[in-house]
Scaffold this motif. Sequence first.
Motif, short mmCIF file in Angstrom:
data_model
loop_
_atom_site.label_atom_id
_atom_site.label_comp_id
_atom_site.label_asym_id
_atom_site.label_seq_id
_atom_site.Cartn_x
_atom_site.Cartn_y
_atom_site.Cartn_z
N LEU A 12 0.83 -1.20 0.00
CA LEU A 12 0.00 0.00 0.00
C LEU A 12 0.86 1.26 0.00
O LEU A 12 0.56 2.24 -0.69
CB LEU A 12 -0.91 0.00 1.22
CG LEU A 12 -2.01 -1.08 1.23
CD1 LEU A 12 -2.76 -1.04 2.55
CD2 LEU A 12 -2.98 -0.88 0.07
N LYS A 13 1.97 1.24 0.76
CA LYS A 13 2.83 2.42 0.82
C LYS A 13 3.55 2.64 -0.53
O LYS A 13 3.75 3.78 -0.96
CB LYS A 13 3.85 2.26 1.94
CG LYS A 13 3.21 2.29 3.33
CD LYS A 13 4.23 2.18 4.42
CE LYS A 13 3.57 2.18 5.80
NZ LYS A 13 2.84 3.42 6.05
N VAL A 14 3.92 1.55 -1.21
CA VAL A 14 4.54 1.68 -2.54
C VAL A 14 3.54 2.30 -3.51
O VAL A 14 3.89 3.18 -4.32
CB VAL A 14 5.03 0.31 -3.03
CG1 VAL A 14 5.40 0.37 -4.51
CG2 VAL A 14 6.25 -0.13 -2.23
N ALA A 15 2.28 1.83 -3.45
CA ALA A 15 1.26 2.38 -4.35
C ALA A 15 1.05 3.87 -4.08
O ALA A 15 0.89 4.67 -5.01
CB ALA A 15 -0.04 1.60 -4.18
N LEU A 16 1.04 4.25 -2.79
CA LEU A 16 0.86 5.66 -2.46
C LEU A 16 2.05 6.49 -2.94
O LEU A 16 1.88 7.59 -3.48
CB LEU A 16 0.68 5.80 -0.94
CG LEU A 16 0.53 7.23 -0.42
CD1 LEU A 16 -0.70 7.89 -1.02
CD2 LEU A 16 0.44 7.24 1.10
N LEU A 17 3.27 5.97 -2.73
CA LEU A 17 4.46 6.70 -3.19
C LEU A 17 4.45 6.86 -4.70
O LEU A 17 4.79 7.93 -5.24
CB LEU A 17 5.72 5.94 -2.75
CG LEU A 17 7.05 6.50 -3.23
CD1 LEU A 17 7.25 7.94 -2.76
CD2 LEU A 17 8.21 5.63 -2.76
N ARG A 18 4.05 5.84 -5.40
CA ARG A 18 4.01 5.93 -6.87
C ARG A 18 2.99 6.97 -7.31
O ARG A 18 3.23 7.73 -8.26
CB ARG A 18 3.66 4.57 -7.45
CG ARG A 18 3.75 4.53 -8.96
CD ARG A 18 3.48 3.15 -9.50
NE ARG A 18 3.59 3.12 -10.95
CZ ARG A 18 3.31 2.07 -11.70
NH1 ARG A 18 2.92 0.93 -11.12
NH2 ARG A 18 3.43 2.12 -13.02
N ALA A 19 1.85 7.02 -6.61
CA ALA A 19 0.84 8.02 -6.96
C ALA A 19 1.37 9.43 -6.71
O ALA A 19 1.12 10.35 -7.50
CB ALA A 19 -0.43 7.79 -6.14
N PRO A 47 14.50 3.61 -9.64
CA PRO A 47 15.49 2.65 -9.14
C PRO A 47 15.46 2.52 -7.62
O PRO A 47 16.42 2.02 -7.03
CB PRO A 47 16.81 3.23 -9.64
CG PRO A 47 16.58 4.71 -9.63
CD PRO A 47 15.13 4.91 -10.00
N TRP A 48 14.40 2.97 -6.99
CA TRP A 48 14.33 3.01 -5.55
C TRP A 48 13.76 1.71 -4.97
O TRP A 48 13.15 0.90 -5.68
CB TRP A 48 13.44 4.16 -5.07
CG TRP A 48 13.93 5.52 -5.48
CD1 TRP A 48 15.15 5.83 -6.00
CD2 TRP A 48 13.19 6.74 -5.39
NE1 TRP A 48 15.25 7.18 -6.24
CE2 TRP A 48 14.04 7.77 -5.87
CE3 TRP A 48 11.94 7.08 -4.96
CZ2 TRP A 48 13.64 9.09 -5.94
CZ3 TRP A 48 11.53 8.39 -5.01
CH2 TRP A 48 12.39 9.39 -5.51
N GLU A 89 19.45 3.45 -5.58
CA GLU A 89 20.18 2.27 -6.05
C GLU A 89 21.48 2.06 -5.30
O GLU A 89 22.03 0.95 -5.29
CB GLU A 89 20.47 2.39 -7.56
CG GLU A 89 21.41 3.53 -7.96
CD GLU A 89 20.67 4.85 -8.13
OE1 GLU A 89 21.23 5.77 -8.73
OE2 GLU A 89 19.50 4.94 -7.67
N ASN A 90 21.98 3.09 -4.61
CA ASN A 90 23.21 2.95 -3.82
C ASN A 90 22.93 2.63 -2.35
O ASN A 90 23.87 2.55 -1.55
CB ASN A 90 24.02 4.25 -3.90
CG ASN A 90 24.49 4.53 -5.32
OD1 ASN A 90 24.92 3.62 -6.03
ND2 ASN A 90 24.41 5.79 -5.73
N GLY A 91 21.65 2.46 -1.99
CA GLY A 91 21.29 2.15 -0.60
C GLY A 91 21.22 3.37 0.28
O GLY A 91 21.18 3.23 1.52
N VAL A 92 21.19 4.59 -0.25
CA VAL A 92 21.14 5.81 0.54
C VAL A 92 19.67 6.15 0.81
O VAL A 92 18.84 6.10 -0.11
CB VAL A 92 21.83 6.98 -0.19
CG1 VAL A 92 21.74 8.26 0.64
CG2 VAL A 92 23.28 6.63 -0.47
#
Length: 625
Positions: free
Chosen positions: A68-75, A301-302, A221-224
């Motif tokens: 759900l949090k990924v979907a919200l971030l993408r929105a 790339p996150w 992509e660098n883990g930061v």
Amino acid sequence: MHNTDMIIEPSGVRKRILAWGTSSARAWFLFACAGLLLGAVSIFFAQQIATRTALETLEQQGRADAGLKVALLRAVLERPRSLPLILSRDREVEEALRAPDAARIRELNRKLEDLVAGTSASVLYVIDMTGVAIAASNWREPSSFVGSDYAFRAYFSGAMQNGRAEHFALGNVSRRPGLYISHRVDDATGTPLGVVVVKAEFEQLESDWRDALRPTFVTDENGVVLITSIPSWRFMSLGVASQEVLNRVRSSRQFGEEMLLPLPILTGDRLGEHTRRVETALPGGTRDAFIEVSLPVPSTPWSLHFLLPVQPALPAAVRQAQMTALLILAPFLALIAFLIRRRQQVLARIATEQAARLELEKRVEARTLDLRQARDRLEAEIADHRSTEARLQGVQQELVQANRLAILGQVAAGVAHEINQPVATIRAYADNAKTFLDRQQLEPVSDNLSEIAGLTERIGTITQDLKALARKGRSAPKPVRVQDVLTGAVMLLKSRFAGRLEALVIDHPDPQLFVLGNRLRLEQVMINLLQNALEAIEMLPAGHVRVSASEDAETVILRVEDNGPGIEAEVLRQLFTPFNTSKEAGLGLGLVIAKDIVGDYGGSIDVDSSPTGTRFSVTLKRAKP
């Protein structure tokens, strides 16, 4: 002579009891050890199973929440991405980049300012070919981007080279982190003119994550760490950042002077493809265990990392499983303890019986002499007992005969009481018949003889009822019309109370009102009640008796009320006791027989008496016609 009343503890019994006690203690000790071992094993396996089940449940929950949090971030990411593309084709932007005079720049600044106000973007700005911002939505603010050189930014060089770029960095002017989304502006011939950039900040998203009380952060992509619900974790690294990454970040000033320190997270066992157990100390708290769910963020790339605390779900699940295991184990141990106890009781009883038998054999010889001496005394006592028993049997026979005579007297008294009214009525009908016969009026003579026959049948019924009173017999009930019962009772009272029945007022019930019983027996009840009421008002000039009936769905209540002097308290307490009466010539059996008749048909009789009158209420079961 031995004292046979003394209880001596045999030495054999004592030895066997001591041996049994030692064996019992050993058995209970072994049972306790086995029970503790079995309990420990059960608790251990219950803990393992509960831990695995709870972790699987938390893992599923974490995957769902992280999704759900990924979907919200993408929105949130998709909303500002369209702005640079649209502005890259805007005519005013092209004209301002081609000929950047003051009027065009001013109009472009206002346009960018209006666009930012209507969207969720943080800043919109336009960069020329040299990397200098010529217009920005924050042109009025002291921290305006206008005039700042962004040629070193990756989003500028990437857009100039590839047409578009996205780059997360710390603001060079505002010192606030955000995602920079850029798009190149070309003229009609495809010649590059500049770059349009929108900066998206995630303060609201981070605030929502903080309110959810579940640590959430996004890494590149660098883990930061780029976006996080814990501000102190921003620009930290999942691990120790390599020197190459540090050099690249510092040269581009992507994260300012941040050292990219490692996150305070200790990794543990991997549970699934995207989940693992970790330990970390949140700001202001102690080190706790979490389940980390990491999911990729589409179109970037996150990766999104979601930490779901193991406490208190895991300990609660373990405690519940352990309690369940103990509850299951407890009956089993109780059964074993019961069997051990049962076996020990049997063994103790056997040992005691064997020792007692051996000791008894020794004591028998010693007591034989006492028994022989007692035998002579018993023979003499037996002779006395036999003579006493003979006298007792004679007395008992006399008591039985006396009891029979008493019962016979009660029955005779009951017969005399109950048939007195029908006999008086028969006498009246016989006198009437004789008179009509002298007058040669045969039809009334026939009617009177029929009535006399009916009354003799009633006398037979009364005698049968009195026998039933002794043996608790009961005739089969059937529907009886209440009106017929009242009419029959009044008819039998005419001879006894001739000239005084005008004091009797009957509220005639519905002709279709029926009760369960026997007509003759119920008439007998009403005759007793009406006779008592009429006798109670006999000496009163204004005396009256009222008969009424009330009904409901199940019962019918017949009430006989008089305004006589009432019943004395002493008589009232024993009103339904045989031979209890306040009349000089009464036998005290009428109400007893009436109550027995009503009780045979499932009814009851209640009485309410005061100095101003008495009311009898007869409750009977209602019947269908």
